[in-house]
Design a protein around this motif. Structure first.
Motif, mmCIF file in Angstrom:
data_model
loop_
_atom_site.group_PDB
_atom_site.id
_atom_site.type_symbol
_atom_site.label_atom_id
_atom_site.label_comp_id
_atom_site.label_asym_id
_atom_site.label_seq_id
_atom_site.Cartn_x
_atom_site.Cartn_y
_atom_site.Cartn_z
ATOM 1 N N ALA A 202 0.961 -1.276 0.042
ATOM 2 C CA ALA A 202 0.116 0.027 -0.116
ATOM 3 C C ALA A 202 0.696 1.104 0.038
ATOM 4 N N ASP A 203 1.808 1.164 0.698
ATOM 5 C CA ASP A 203 2.906 2.421 0.697
ATOM 6 C C ASP A 203 3.610 2.798 -0.504
ATOM 7 N N THR A 204 3.435 1.653 -1.533
ATOM 8 C CA THR A 204 4.160 2.188 -2.600
ATOM 9 C C THR A 204 3.226 1.947 -3.753
ATOM 10 N N ALA A 205 2.139 1.890 -3.526
ATOM 11 C CA ALA A 205 0.969 1.782 -4.632
ATOM 12 C C ALA A 205 1.051 2.829 -5.838
ATOM 13 N N GLU A 206 1.149 3.964 -5.570
ATOM 14 C CA GLU A 206 1.386 4.882 -6.475
ATOM 15 C C GLU A 206 2.578 4.561 -7.456
ATOM 16 N N ARG A 207 3.832 4.238 -6.768
ATOM 17 C CA ARG A 207 4.954 3.947 -7.751
ATOM 18 C C ARG A 207 4.820 2.696 -8.470
ATOM 19 N N ARG A 208 3.979 1.737 -7.870
ATOM 20 C CA ARG A 208 3.698 0.475 -8.645
ATOM 21 C C ARG A 208 2.925 0.535 -9.655
ATOM 22 N N ALA A 209 2.001 1.295 -9.654
ATOM 23 C CA ALA A 209 0.899 1.487 -10.785
ATOM 24 C C ALA A 209 1.623 1.465 -12.266
ATOM 25 N N SER A 210 2.815 2.163 -12.492
ATOM 26 C CA SER A 210 3.270 2.210 -13.755
ATOM 27 C C SER A 210 4.835 2.330 -13.816
ATOM 28 N N PRO A 211 5.636 1.645 -14.515
ATOM 29 C CA PRO A 211 7.106 1.915 -14.410
ATOM 30 C C PRO A 211 7.301 3.620 -14.685
ATOM 31 N N LYS A 212 6.791 4.051 -15.283
ATOM 32 C CA LYS A 212 7.110 5.567 -15.489
ATOM 33 C C LYS A 212 6.748 6.376 -14.190
ATOM 34 N N ALA A 213 5.667 5.887 -13.240
ATOM 35 C CA ALA A 213 5.607 6.423 -12.222
ATOM 36 C C ALA A 213 6.803 6.284 -11.168
ATOM 37 N N MET A 214 7.767 5.265 -11.394
ATOM 38 C CA MET A 214 8.675 5.046 -10.599
ATOM 39 C C MET A 214 9.960 5.808 -11.239
#
Length: 374
Positions: free
Chosen positions: A44-56
């Motif tokens: 849950a803590d990293t959900a935003e970055r997990r959503a897409s490689p480009k988010a990371m």
């Protein structure tokens, strides 16, 4: 790049655009909202970055996904028939794949960077990157009804690594879903961890319970665990696509003979130093001795063998409350009823840990059925 990847031992390499998995974010959000991640709060803590490689990494334009075959040489479920031995997940029976793959990925990534003139980043299940959807988008396989990647060439047995690249590389064709009406993986699950096809509730999954879950294993799942002491391969092993899997397991990932159905009694005797020595270089060591012994004790309690009672009894005094609590449950399953009642009376008043006292209360008030195995 293909040639270098094969030189480094990878069995398959494909490319997908970095933005190829727009569906991954919403699916992850729904999974988290349902609480199916259990105590894995980092999901849950990293959900935003997990959503897409480009988010990371917003500069990423391509994802190079590589697979390494780790298929077993024999039936990985064979040891389930011997309750006095332990069953470990295939991936954990050899050297930790993270260490093996990362160096190889860097070799491939170095060549890619040199030829493309673009920056690259390497990932091996150690960052918030969703490898399985990317692998499906790149054409390595598809996510089966058990959510694991299935390959027409390698069945269910591919370790995945990803190289993100700033360059726009020619993408490969996405693999379609070939599960059809088959549901063997769903029906094989001992704890019914699949609420629906293509969905998994980690809180019911034996792999989660024996590896990720830090506390006592919930009583409702203990019997179903059987002798699975680290992970569970049931849903992978029964997949019909495994029969098409190519033989070619890398020697550096070959299973260690001492991790192929080791005796439970032997594992019950491991102290901290022996645990670290025995499992050095394997994924098991990361879990820690206490969590591992908790799992072995659950298997011992399921064995029905009075021959394990002495080894279980010694762990009633283990320094770790997690180990002591599991030892109480196993003792309650293996010892005669009178012995369980006497031990509970003697120990409940002196036990400092509330969770262990609760285990004594449970075996004293609701004793488990005794087994007859010698």
């Amino acid at each position: 790049m293909q040639a270098r990847a094969h030189e480094q031992g990878f069995d398959v390499v494909r490319v997908a655009p970095a933005d190829a998995i727009p569906e991954a974010g919403p699916r992850l959000a729904a999974w988290l909202a349902a609480g199916h991640h259990g105590t894995m709060s980092w999901m849950a803590d990293t959900a935003e970055r997990r959503a897409s490689p480009k988010a990371m990494w917003d500069k990423a334009r391509s994802a190079v996904v590589l697979g390494l075959n780790y298929g077993p040489e024999r039936d990985p479920l064979a040891s389930l028939a011997d309750p006095l031995s332990a069953t470990l997940s295939v991936y954990a029976r050899g050297r930790d794949y993270h260490a093996v793959m990362k160096g190889r990925l860097k070799q491939v990534a170095g060549l890619l960077a040199a030829k493309s003139g673009a920056d690259v980043k390497v990932f091996v299940d150690t960052a918030p990157l969703m490898e399985k959807p990317l692998a499906a988008a790149a054409g390595l396989g598809w996510q089966g009804k058990h959510t694991v990647l299935v390959s027409r060439e390698f069945g269910n047995w591919l370790f995945l690594g990803v190289i993100l690249c700033e360059a726009e590389l020619p993408p490969d064709e996405r693999e379609g879903d070939h599960c059809g009406t088959c549901r063997r993986c769903l029906d094989a699950c001992p704890t019914q961890a699949f609420p629906a096809p293509y969905q998994i509730d980690a809180r019911r999954c034996i792999s989660y319970l024996t590896i990720e879950h830090a506390g006592p294993i919930p009583p409702a799942f203990r019997s179903a665990i059987g002798n699975r002491i680290f992970g569970c391969d049931d849903c992978l092993a029964v997949c019909p696509w495994n029969k098409f899997a190519q033989d070619g397991r890398d020697a550096k990932l070959a299973a260690r003979s001492d991790l192929d159905a080791p005796p439970l009694e032997e594992l019950l005797g491991l102290d901290e130093a022996a645990f670290r020595l025995r499992f050095a270089g394997t994924p098991i060591r990361r879990t820690g001795r206490d969590r591992f012994l908790r799992n072995v004790l659950i298997a011992a309690g399921n064995s029905g063998s009075a021959g394990l009672l002495a080894a279980v009894g010694r762990l009633l005094d283990d320094p770790s409350p997690l180990v002591r609590g599991a030892a109480v449950w196993a003792f309650g399953r293996l010892a005669p009823g009178a012995a369980v009642a006497a031990a509970a009376t003697a120990r409940r008043g002196t036990e400092a840990d509330a969770s262990v006292r609760a285990e004594w209360d449970a075996v004293a008030d609701c004793p488990e059925p005794r087994h007859e195995r010698a």
